[in-house]
Design a protein around this motif. Structure first.
Motif, PDB file in Angstrom:
ATOM      1  N   GLY A 173       0.827  -1.196   0.000  1.00  0.00           N
ATOM      2  CA  GLY A 173       0.000   0.000   0.000  1.00  0.00           C
ATOM      3  C   GLY A 173       0.873   1.263   0.000  1.00  0.00           C
ATOM      4  O   GLY A 173       0.385   2.377  -0.095  1.00  0.00           O
ATOM      5  N   SER A 211       2.053  -1.382  -5.499  1.00  0.00           N
ATOM      6  CA  SER A 211       0.842  -0.747  -4.949  1.00  0.00           C
ATOM      7  C   SER A 211       0.178   0.239  -5.909  1.00  0.00           C
ATOM      8  O   SER A 211      -0.370   1.264  -5.495  1.00  0.00           O
ATOM      9  CB  SER A 211       1.153  -0.063  -3.605  1.00  0.00           C
ATOM     10  OG  SER A 211       1.555  -1.036  -2.657  1.00  0.00           O
ATOM     11  N   SER A 213      -2.771   1.564  -8.005  1.00  0.00           N
ATOM     12  CA  SER A 213      -4.222   1.417  -7.844  1.00  0.00           C
ATOM     13  C   SER A 213      -4.913   2.391  -8.783  1.00  0.00           C
ATOM     14  O   SER A 213      -4.256   3.241  -9.413  1.00  0.00           O
ATOM     15  CB  SER A 213      -4.630   1.724  -6.404  1.00  0.00           C
ATOM     16  OG  SER A 213      -4.508   3.120  -6.186  1.00  0.00           O
TER      17      SER A 213
END
Ligand code: G3H
Length: 248
Positions: A173, A211, A213
């Motif tokens: 993340g 990560s 997104s």
């Protein structure tokens, strides 16, 4: 030469017959930016069904790893000729999980990359530093070492897409900032210019992975040396379509 934007989806060791089918259906029904080359890498057991169910010819299939040996007594391995026989023309190689968990060295990865590209399979070749290496200022040194091992084996770079994946950003993340990513991408391009040629430096796609997104892809995609993404977790979700379409 304009580099075509490239988005790879690495499913890693995830998915079931039905969840993988759902991902493919989602891609079949989506409006994808026609200027993006998209390649998805399901676990080996799903390569053939995925390839068969994909309706959108713009989406290709990749293995997550391949052997550098010809067919023969290598239990558990998959060969380049078997990929081609199955209509699979891409493979990921040198992912940090292969390098760290399965102890693949820079030389092993380079040898696999040579064998695949010499035999007609294109490679998403991964590189990247650990958190410790970044914090001790060794990022560029680590990547240059990985690239140098590759250069020893490779003469034709046209079948290689480079994926820069800082290990500390994978599955955490913690995405690299656009500035951190662009900085490393620009250095990789500079390295290619100095060590290989102007042409290879201009034409080779350099993807960012770690990560990515639907929330951060647009910003990253605006950077001059970011030519696409290698997406892990988010490639299993419907939001993968938004990442493919990040330039729209
Ligand atoms: O190959 C993909 C990368 O390891 C990134 O994975 O998007 O889940 O962080 P992630």
């Amino acid at each position: 030469m304009a580099r075509k934007f490239f988005v790879g989806g690495n499913f890693k060791m995830n998915g079931t017959v039905s969840s993988v089918k759902e991902i493919v259906n989602n891609l079949n029904n989506a409006q994808l930016d026609p200027n993006v080359e998209t390649v998805i890498a399901p676990p080996a057991i799903y390569l053939l069904p995925v390839r068969e169910h994909l309706k959108n010819k713009q989406v290709e299939v990749a293995a997550q790893n391949v052997s550098d040996k010809p067919n023969g007594a290598f239990t558990g391995e998959i060969s380049v000729s078997q990929l081609k026989d199955s209509g699979v023309h891409w493979t990921i190689l040198g992912h940090s999980e292969r390098r760290t968990i399965f102890t693949e060295t820079d030389e092993t990865v380079a040898s696999k990359t040579k064998y695949a590209t010499d035999n007609g399979v294109s490679v998403i070749w991964c590189c990247g530093e650990s958190l410790e290496e970044r914090e001790s200022g060794k990022t560029l040194e680590v990547i240059a070492k990985q690239l140098s091992a590759l250069k020893k084996e490779i003469s034709d770079w046209s079948k290689i897409v480079i994926a820069y994946e800082p290990i500390w950003a994978i599955g955490t993340g913690k995405v690299a900032s656009t500035q951190q990513a662009q900085e490393v991408h620009a250095s990789i391009r500079q390295w290619l210019k100095k060590e290989v040629s102007d042409k290879v430096s201009d034409e080779t796609r350099i993807l960012y992975g770690g990560s990515v997104s639907e929330k951060n892809c647009k910003e990253l995609s605006k950077e001059a040396d970011i030519d696409g993404f290698l997406v892990g977790g988010a490639s299993l979700k419907p939001a993968f379509v938004d990442i493919i379409n990040s330039k729209l």
